[in-house]
Design a protein around this motif. Structure first.
Motif, PDB file in Angstrom:
ATOM      1  N   GLN A  19       0.802  -1.285  -0.023  1.00  0.00           N
ATOM      2  CA  GLN A  19      -0.028  -0.172  -0.051  1.00  0.00           C
ATOM      3  C   GLN A  19       0.903   1.370   0.060  1.00  0.00           C
ATOM      4  OE1 GLN A  19      -3.247  -0.043  -0.133  1.00  0.00           O
ATOM      5  NE2 GLN A  19      -3.917  -1.808   0.701  1.00  0.00           N
ATOM      6  N   GLU A  20       0.528   2.116  -0.849  1.00  0.00           N
ATOM      7  CA  GLU A  20       1.198   3.665  -0.717  1.00  0.00           C
ATOM      8  C   GLU A  20       0.862   4.255   0.519  1.00  0.00           C
ATOM      9  OE1 GLU A  20       3.196   5.249  -3.288  1.00  0.00           O
ATOM     10  OE2 GLU A  20       3.413   6.306  -1.408  1.00  0.00           O
ATOM     11  N   VAL A  21       2.073   4.744   1.097  1.00  0.00           N
ATOM     12  CA  VAL A  21       1.457   5.488   2.480  1.00  0.00           C
ATOM     13  C   VAL A  21       2.358   6.935   2.398  1.00  0.00           C
ATOM     14  CG1 VAL A  21       0.935   3.383   3.809  1.00  0.00           C
ATOM     15  CG2 VAL A  21       3.368   4.185   3.838  1.00  0.00           C
ATOM     16  N   GLY A  22       3.058   6.834   1.293  1.00  0.00           N
ATOM     17  CA  GLY A  22       3.760   8.484   1.344  1.00  0.00           C
ATOM     18  C   GLY A  22       5.268   7.885   1.960  1.00  0.00           C
ATOM     19  N   TYR A  23       6.241   7.828   1.208  1.00  0.00           N
ATOM     20  CA  TYR A  23       7.585   7.387   1.903  1.00  0.00           C
ATOM     21  C   TYR A  23       7.772   6.299   2.936  1.00  0.00           C
ATOM     22  CZ  TYR A  23       8.166  11.721  -1.204  1.00  0.00           C
ATOM     23  OH  TYR A  23       8.277  12.586  -2.236  1.00  0.00           O
ATOM     24  N   ILE A  24       7.298   5.489   2.691  1.00  0.00           N
ATOM     25  CA  ILE A  24       7.255   4.536   3.724  1.00  0.00           C
ATOM     26  C   ILE A  24       8.724   4.319   4.367  1.00  0.00           C
ATOM     27  CG2 ILE A  24       7.588   2.365   2.066  1.00  0.00           C
ATOM     28  CD1 ILE A  24       5.911   0.888   4.169  1.00  0.00           C
ATOM     29  N   SER A  25       8.743   4.299   5.744  1.00  0.00           N
ATOM     30  CA  SER A  25      10.098   4.113   6.520  1.00  0.00           C
ATOM     31  C   SER A  25      10.018   3.065   7.732  1.00  0.00           C
ATOM     32  CB  SER A  25      10.276   5.484   6.926  1.00  0.00           C
ATOM     33  OG  SER A  25       9.632   5.971   7.907  1.00  0.00           O
ATOM     34  N   GLN A  26       8.988   2.707   7.871  1.00  0.00           N
ATOM     35  CA  GLN A  26       8.890   1.854   9.047  1.00  0.00           C
ATOM     36  C   GLN A  26       8.101   0.656   8.771  1.00  0.00           C
ATOM     37  OE1 GLN A  26       8.585   3.487  12.947  1.00  0.00           O
ATOM     38  NE2 GLN A  26       7.722   5.471  11.941  1.00  0.00           N
ATOM     39  N   VAL A  27       8.435  -0.664   9.272  1.00  0.00           N
ATOM     40  CA  VAL A  27       7.998  -2.021   8.859  1.00  0.00           C
ATOM     41  C   VAL A  27       6.517  -1.835   9.406  1.00  0.00           C
ATOM     42  CG1 VAL A  27       7.935  -4.235  10.039  1.00  0.00           C
ATOM     43  CG2 VAL A  27       9.936  -2.956   8.972  1.00  0.00           C
ATOM     44  N   LYS A  28       6.222  -1.131  10.599  1.00  0.00           N
ATOM     45  CA  LYS A  28       4.777  -0.939  11.034  1.00  0.00           C
ATOM     46  C   LYS A  28       3.711  -0.621  10.067  1.00  0.00           C
ATOM     47  CE  LYS A  28       4.721   3.365  13.593  1.00  0.00           C
ATOM     48  NZ  LYS A  28       4.022   4.022  12.644  1.00  0.00           N
ATOM     49  N   ASP A  29       4.301   0.271   9.014  1.00  0.00           N
ATOM     50  CA  ASP A  29       3.366   0.792   8.076  1.00  0.00           C
ATOM     51  C   ASP A  29       3.138   0.188   6.814  1.00  0.00           C
ATOM     52  OD1 ASP A  29       2.722   3.251   9.306  1.00  0.00           O
ATOM     53  OD2 ASP A  29       4.622   4.166   8.805  1.00  0.00           O
ATOM     54  N   LEU A  30       3.759  -1.170   6.906  1.00  0.00           N
ATOM     55  CA  LEU A  30       3.996  -1.986   5.548  1.00  0.00           C
ATOM     56  C   LEU A  30       2.643  -2.958   5.523  1.00  0.00           C
ATOM     57  CD1 LEU A  30       5.326  -2.842   3.272  1.00  0.00           C
ATOM     58  CD2 LEU A  30       6.561  -4.741   4.598  1.00  0.00           C
ATOM     59  N   ARG A  31       1.874  -2.687   4.440  1.00  0.00           N
ATOM     60  CA  ARG A  31       0.724  -3.613   4.323  1.00  0.00           C
ATOM     61  C   ARG A  31       0.841  -4.108   2.739  1.00  0.00           C
ATOM     62  NH1 ARG A  31       0.044  -2.198   8.581  1.00  0.00           N
ATOM     63  NH2 ARG A  31      -1.362  -1.049   9.804  1.00  0.00           N
ATOM     64  N   LEU A  32       0.629  -5.415   2.662  1.00  0.00           N
ATOM     65  CA  LEU A  32       0.647  -5.811   1.058  1.00  0.00           C
ATOM     66  C   LEU A  32      -0.639  -5.709   0.561  1.00  0.00           C
ATOM     67  CD1 LEU A  32       3.624  -7.115   1.694  1.00  0.00           C
ATOM     68  CD2 LEU A  32       2.922  -9.153   0.866  1.00  0.00           C
ATOM     69  N   ILE A  33      -0.708  -5.461  -0.490  1.00  0.00           N
ATOM     70  CA  ILE A  33      -2.024  -5.201  -1.433  1.00  0.00           C
ATOM     71  C   ILE A  33      -2.547  -6.838  -1.749  1.00  0.00           C
ATOM     72  CG2 ILE A  33      -2.742  -4.329  -3.571  1.00  0.00           C
ATOM     73  CD1 ILE A  33      -1.117  -2.039  -3.648  1.00  0.00           C
ATOM     74  N   ASP A  34      -4.031  -6.730  -1.646  1.00  0.00           N
ATOM     75  CA  ASP A  34      -4.308  -8.195  -1.583  1.00  0.00           C
ATOM     76  C   ASP A  34      -4.149  -8.745  -2.660  1.00  0.00           C
ATOM     77  OD1 ASP A  34      -5.697  -7.653   0.757  1.00  0.00           O
ATOM     78  OD2 ASP A  34      -7.624  -7.309  -0.020  1.00  0.00           O
ATOM     79  N   GLY A  35      -3.743 -10.044  -2.487  1.00  0.00           N
ATOM     80  CA  GLY A  35      -3.268 -10.937  -3.900  1.00  0.00           C
ATOM     81  C   GLY A  35      -2.076 -10.745  -4.339  1.00  0.00           C
ATOM     82  N   ALA A  36      -1.317  -9.716  -3.939  1.00  0.00           N
ATOM     83  CA  ALA A  36       0.095  -9.390  -4.614  1.00  0.00           C
ATOM     84  C   ALA A  36       0.906 -10.619  -4.296  1.00  0.00           C
ATOM     85  CB  ALA A  36       0.465  -8.124  -4.043  1.00  0.00           C
ATOM     86  N   ALA A  37       1.099 -11.087  -3.195  1.00  0.00           N
ATOM     87  CA  ALA A  37       2.112 -12.163  -2.972  1.00  0.00           C
ATOM     88  C   ALA A  37       1.784 -13.220  -3.870  1.00  0.00           C
ATOM     89  CB  ALA A  37       2.078 -12.603  -1.444  1.00  0.00           C
ATOM     90  N   LEU A  66      19.151   4.597   4.938  1.00  0.00           N
ATOM     91  CA  LEU A  66      19.356   3.419   4.017  1.00  0.00           C
ATOM     92  C   LEU A  66      18.785   2.272   4.765  1.00  0.00           C
ATOM     93  CD1 LEU A  66      19.905   1.858   1.373  1.00  0.00           C
ATOM     94  CD2 LEU A  66      22.458   1.915   2.127  1.00  0.00           C
ATOM     95  N   GLU A  67      19.355   2.141   6.249  1.00  0.00           N
ATOM     96  CA  GLU A  67      19.088   0.942   6.974  1.00  0.00           C
ATOM     97  C   GLU A  67      17.472   0.780   7.165  1.00  0.00           C
ATOM     98  OE1 GLU A  67      21.385   3.284   7.589  1.00  0.00           O
ATOM     99  OE2 GLU A  67      22.827   1.707   7.033  1.00  0.00           O
ATOM    100  N   GLN A  68      16.852   2.089   7.445  1.00  0.00           N
ATOM    101  CA  GLN A  68      15.369   1.782   7.518  1.00  0.00           C
ATOM    102  C   GLN A  68      14.736   1.202   6.379  1.00  0.00           C
ATOM    103  OE1 GLN A  68      14.895   6.139   8.868  1.00  0.00           O
ATOM    104  NE2 GLN A  68      13.486   5.362  10.287  1.00  0.00           N
ATOM    105  N   MET A  69      15.052   1.921   5.010  1.00  0.00           N
ATOM    106  CA  MET A  69      14.513   1.560   3.860  1.00  0.00           C
ATOM    107  C   MET A  69      14.705  -0.114   3.599  1.00  0.00           C
ATOM    108  SD  MET A  69      14.974   0.854   0.417  1.00  0.00           S
ATOM    109  CE  MET A  69      16.671   1.218  -0.265  1.00  0.00           C
ATOM    110  N   LEU A  70      16.167  -0.492   3.963  1.00  0.00           N
ATOM    111  CA  LEU A  70      16.237  -1.979   3.879  1.00  0.00           C
ATOM    112  C   LEU A  70      15.558  -2.941   4.632  1.00  0.00           C
ATOM    113  CD1 LEU A  70      20.143  -1.697   2.780  1.00  0.00           C
ATOM    114  CD2 LEU A  70      18.257  -2.118   1.233  1.00  0.00           C
ATOM    115  N   ALA A  71      15.372  -2.356   5.751  1.00  0.00           N
ATOM    116  CA  ALA A  71      14.480  -3.142   6.892  1.00  0.00           C
ATOM    117  C   ALA A  71      12.924  -3.390   6.220  1.00  0.00           C
ATOM    118  CB  ALA A  71      14.391  -2.264   8.090  1.00  0.00           C
ATOM    119  N   VAL A  72      12.314  -2.186   5.726  1.00  0.00           N
ATOM    120  CA  VAL A  72      11.034  -2.391   5.274  1.00  0.00           C
ATOM    121  C   VAL A  72      11.300  -3.331   3.956  1.00  0.00           C
ATOM    122  CG1 VAL A  72       9.108  -1.174   3.748  1.00  0.00           C
ATOM    123  CG2 VAL A  72      10.213   0.087   5.812  1.00  0.00           C
ATOM    124  N   GLN A  73      12.242  -3.386   3.183  1.00  0.00           N
ATOM    125  CA  GLN A  73      12.348  -4.092   1.969  1.00  0.00           C
ATOM    126  C   GLN A  73      12.380  -5.709   2.685  1.00  0.00           C
ATOM    127  OE1 GLN A  73      11.776  -3.963  -1.080  1.00  0.00           O
ATOM    128  NE2 GLN A  73      12.674  -5.969  -1.646  1.00  0.00           N
TER     129      GLN A  73
END
Ligand SMILES: [Mg+2]
Ligand SMILES: [Zn+2]
Length: 194
Positions: A19-37, A66-73
């Motif tokens: 989901q687009e949340v605007g410059y995602i920087s934290q794992v807690k804001d990460l939501r996969l879009i339904d069916g994407a996986a 960079l560490e935050q971005m890679l943690a989200v990834q």
């Protein structure tokens, strides 16, 4: 030596897989879009390389490290793996010409719509761009794909693929990544490569 090079589906990340949340920087804001996986797992089974190409100008803008971005990834890839999906590559552009982080504040060749990320991935993985695809939620994703001859699909998730007037239409518009993958896999010839 005569083996055909592998084709790929290049995927935008934010707004396309998650989901687009605007410059995602934290794992807690990460939501996969339904069916994407599940859709990515289908591409894996079909033998297409799955390569994420992502503008991460939040790095240049100083919004996250960079560490935050890679943690989200890393968390994204863990969640994909739970559903049997994997990425063959993750390429990101950390730049922005008006960024606050000096070394990243450049006019680069990799920020979409420029095709640098796609070209680098193609070189690293020996990919055939003819017959490959680009899926994203912004006009610049489609424009990036068009620049290197990919078949382009805009999804209605995230920014919803609104193009500014005058831009070329994508080859297809899909509701979401799952629908885009169905379209890719039902196109003539695609299943022969499974
Ligand atoms: Mg996006
Ligand atoms: Zn760049």
């Amino acid at each position: 030596m005569s083996q055909a090079r592998r084709r790929a589906v290049f995927l935008d990340r934010d707004g396309t897989i998650n989901q687009e949340v605007g410059y995602i920087s934290q794992v807690k804001d990460l939501r996969l879009i339904d069916g994407a996986a599940r859709a990515i797992a289908e591409l894996n089974r079909a033998g297409l390389a799955v390569i994420v190409v992502s503008n991460q100008s939040g790095l240049a803008r100083g919004y996250f490290s960079l560490e935050q971005m890679l943690a989200v990834q890393a968390e994204l890839e863990r969640r994909l793996a739970r559903e049997g999906a994997r990425l063959d590559g993750f390429y990101y552009c950390p730049h922005h010409p008006r960024g606050k982080v000096e070394r990243l504040a450049i006019e680069c060749g990799c920020r979409k719509p420029k095709p640098g990320l796609v070209l680098q991935a193609a070189q690293d993985h020996g990919l055939e761009l003819a017959g490959s695809y680009m899926v994203g939620d912004r006009w610049r994703d489609a424009a990036c794909g068009q620049a290197v001859g990919l078949t382009t699909i805009l999804v209605a998730t995230g920014h919803g693929g609104q193009p500014p007037a005058g831009d070329r239409e994508p080859d297809y518009r899909a509701a979401d990544l799952a629908a885009a993958v169905r379209w890719i896999l039902t196109r003539a010839g695609e299943n022969r490569h499974a």
